[in-house]
Design an enzyme around this catalytic site. Structure first.
Site, PDB file in Angstrom:
ATOM      1  N   TYR A  41      12.407  -8.416  55.956  1.00 35.25           N
ATOM      2  CA  TYR A  41      13.635  -8.094  56.681  1.00 35.25           C
ATOM      3  C   TYR A  41      13.818  -8.895  57.967  1.00 35.25           C
ATOM      4  CZ  TYR A  41      13.190  -4.082  53.563  1.00 35.25           C
ATOM      5  OH  TYR A  41      13.041  -3.284  52.448  1.00 35.25           O
ATOM      6  N   SER A 113       7.396   1.584  55.524  1.00 31.76           N
ATOM      7  CA  SER A 113       8.203   1.441  54.314  1.00 31.76           C
ATOM      8  C   SER A 113       7.724   0.230  53.518  1.00 31.76           C
ATOM      9  CB  SER A 113       9.687   1.356  54.686  1.00 31.76           C
ATOM     10  OG  SER A 113      10.511   1.598  53.572  1.00 31.76           O
ATOM     11  N   TYR A 114       8.567  -0.782  53.308  1.00 27.91           N
ATOM     12  CA  TYR A 114       8.156  -1.956  52.534  1.00 27.91           C
ATOM     13  C   TYR A 114       6.886  -2.563  53.118  1.00 27.91           C
ATOM     14  CZ  TYR A 114       8.763  -6.359  49.890  1.00 27.91           C
ATOM     15  OH  TYR A 114       8.600  -7.426  49.048  1.00 27.91           O
ATOM     16  N   TRP A 160      19.950   0.227  49.271  1.00 28.20           N
ATOM     17  CA  TRP A 160      19.020  -0.898  49.418  1.00 28.20           C
ATOM     18  C   TRP A 160      19.600  -2.168  48.788  1.00 28.20           C
ATOM     19  CZ3 TRP A 160      16.184  -3.958  45.947  1.00 28.20           C
ATOM     20  CH2 TRP A 160      15.207  -4.767  46.538  1.00 28.20           C
ATOM     21  N   ASP A 244      11.076  12.547  56.170  1.00 27.14           N
ATOM     22  CA  ASP A 244      10.973  11.240  55.521  1.00 27.14           C
ATOM     23  C   ASP A 244      11.183  11.399  54.020  1.00 27.14           C
ATOM     24  OD1 ASP A 244      10.283   8.661  54.679  1.00 27.14           O
ATOM     25  OD2 ASP A 244       8.137   9.064  54.805  1.00 27.14           O
ATOM     26  N   HIS A 275      13.007   8.793  57.841  1.00 27.61           N
ATOM     27  CA  HIS A 275      12.390   7.562  57.374  1.00 27.61           C
ATOM     28  C   HIS A 275      12.636   6.399  58.326  1.00 27.61           C
ATOM     29  CE1 HIS A 275      10.609   5.033  54.247  1.00 27.61           C
ATOM     30  NE2 HIS A 275      11.575   4.165  54.451  1.00 27.61           N
TER      31      HIS A 275
END
Length: 542
Positions: A41, A113-114, A160, A244, A275
């Site tokens: 990102y 997250s990712y 997403w 989350d 989240h």
């Protein structure tokens, strides 16, 4: 004045296939342990309150923020989903960092997250110089299937895809197709319009974008990876929030690591957060008090303290830190759930009139005639608050559900007004006897806190698609009562004196989940009493 360190941009890290990945390096004046963040990102856009590079540098650690393959300044080909490649690149990055003169040979992986998923994947590939990981708010394919019960996180997926498509178009600059750009902008502005289209495989068509909704729905591309927890041979710090979207999976991952590798230090921190992003004391419509924020809880410093324990030894501190909502205090424990957590069992009973009269939650079973409601897939219960993602137009956290409870397709059950505080700490499960006259149906269950002013605030939630209750393709007997076990995940909630413990049941939660079409027409669902029971804060996994 003593120099804290320096920042170097565009640091190149070679991968095994010769591709160069680029990142920014924050390093102290002398060799130090290093923390690696790998993100698709944009390395200069890391904004999570869990841990940031400036925290690492101030704490005496080096930090490498790296763009993943094919993203921003890194070379190579980007694919929307490339988990095997991410595992290899993470391994290579850890070993390269360990060999640099500014690193003392001790490397950690961190991120939300990712980035946290990448940390798990890298750890499972066993790079020799990895000393520990701090993944926050993560899940894998198998864990997510358990949490969704066979339903599809529709808003999550579309949000997403829209985010990645907008980034992809932006990188094309003047060459971007104006019509496609307008389509993506419309999708971001009003995603529900697309999500209402059927069949789902046709709801989004983005020509040229390297991933399609059909690829994900048909399983040709895995939106999430799996990793072998048994292969992770380093200590872990798992971080999540009670709101989350991956709360349940993160807690279960911590429990599984403790089971598989009890010889290693595995820590857990859970706040009242949603989240990623800003982990403040303001969530939904509730102010949990200034002590609830990540900053007040010293979350970045706790990461660095954990990294030091990975090298110097575990010390005497408790491995679990959690926020008890309702009491609005932080608690520590030697394990999760805490050894002194008390369980509570409440039986569902009627009569319950959907949208009008609540049923009851009682301490002893009280058989009554079944109650039911009509589910119309064309008019689903709208998603509101709870454990949702914020990429689309949904808002996570504790938002009042009292208007939702007035719908004719929602059943509400309430316990007695509490004479004293009751703490629910641990896993929450529902064993429900349920029937539908459709080919398929969903059971959406939400534990709620009924406040004296009439508000209903969500605490935790779970879903089961009947045709997936024992794996995909499970038969659904029309009109026959069957037992459905719904895992609502874990929580830590104080129901204060004057409050009531509540349970909301429905067959839709849209667009957080896709609509179960059943027969494509309205269907009747029924709840049967006697053996339908809500189990609060019991010890261990079901």
């Amino acid at each position: 004045m003593t120099e804290l360190g320096r920042i170097e941009g565009g640091v190149e890290t070679p991968m095994r296939d010769g591709v160069l990945l680029r990142g920014d390096l924050w390093r102290p004046a002398s060799p130090a342990p290093a923390v690696v963040f790998r993100t698709p990102y944009g390395r200069r856009q890391i904004s999570s309150d869990t841990l940031q590079p400036q925290h690492c540098l101030a704490g005496g650690f080096a930090a490498l923020l790296q763009d993943t393959r094919g993203r921003f300044e890194s070379d190579g080909e980007w694919q929307a989903v490339m988990w095997e490649q991410e595992a290899e690149d993470t391994y290579d990055t850890v070993e390269w960092v360990a060999a640099q003169p500014w690193c003392n040979g001790e490397v950690f992986l961190a991120g939300t997250s990712y980035l946290g998923i990448v940390a798990w994947l890298g750890a499972a590939s066993r790079p020799p110089h990895l000393r520990g990981i701090a993944p926050a708010m993560t899940t894998g394919a198998t864990a997510d299937l358990r949490d969704t019960g066979g339903a599809l996180r529709l808003d999550h997926l579309v949000g997403w895809l829209a985010y990645m498509a907008a980034d992809w178009l932006g990188r094309q600059g003047a060459d971007a197709d104006p019509a496609l750009a307008a389509q993506v902008a419309s999708l971001i502005h009003d995603p529900e319009q697309a999500m209402r289209r059927l069949p789902l495989a046709d709801m989004i068509d983005l020509p040229g974008f390297p991933i399609s909704i059909g690829d994900l729905l048909d399983g040709r591309i895995r939106a999430l990876p799996d990793w072998d927890l048994a292969a992770v041979e380093v200590p872990s710090l798992s971080v999540t929030g009670w709101y989350d979207v991956y709360a349940a999976a993160t807690v279960r991952g911590h429990l599984e690591m403790r089971r598989l590798r009890p010889d290693l230090r595995h820590e857990l921190i859970v706040g009242p957060w949603a989240h990623t992003g800003a982990l403040t004391h303001l969530q939904g419509e509730v102010n949990f008090g200034v002590a609830a924020s990540a900053a007040a809880a010293r979350l970045p410093a706790r990461h660095l303290e954990f990294f030091r324990r990975c090298v110097d030894g575990p010390g005497e501190s408790d491995p679990v830190l959690y926020f008890l909502m309702g009491a609005d205090v932080w608690r520590t424990a030697g394990q999760w759930p805490p050894a002194d957590a008390a369980g509570h069992t409440l039986y569902l009973t009627g009569p319950a009139v959907p949208g009008e009269t609540p049923g009851r939650l009682t301490s002893v079973p009280s058989p009554a005639a079944p109650d039911g409601y009509v589910h119309d897939p064309a008019d689903p219960v709208p998603s509101r608050g709870g454990r949702v993602l914020h990429l689309g137009r949904l808002t996570p956290g504790p938002l009042d559900l009292s208007r939702t409870a007035t719908r004719s397709d929602v059943l509400l059950y309430l316990g007695d007004v509490l004479a004293e505080d009751v703490d629910v700490v641990g896993q929450v499960r529902l064993r429900l006897t349920f029937a539908t006259d459709a080919a398929d149906a969903d059971v959406m269950a939400r534990l709620v806190n009924h406040l004296p002013d009439g508000r209903l605030l969500p605490v935790c939630e779970g879903v089961v698609r009947l045709s997936h209750r024992d794996g995909p393709g499970t038969p659904v007997p029309r009109g026959e009562p069957i037992q459905v076990d719904v895992d609502l995940g874990h929580t830590a909630q104080r129901f204060g004196a004057g409050h009531r413990i509540g349970l909301m049941l429905s067959s839709s939660n849209f667009p957080h989940y896709d609509r179960n079409q059943g027969d494509g027409t309205p269907s009747t669902q029924s709840v049967h009493y006697g053996a339908s029971v809500l189990i609060l804060g019991d010890e261990g996994e079901s």
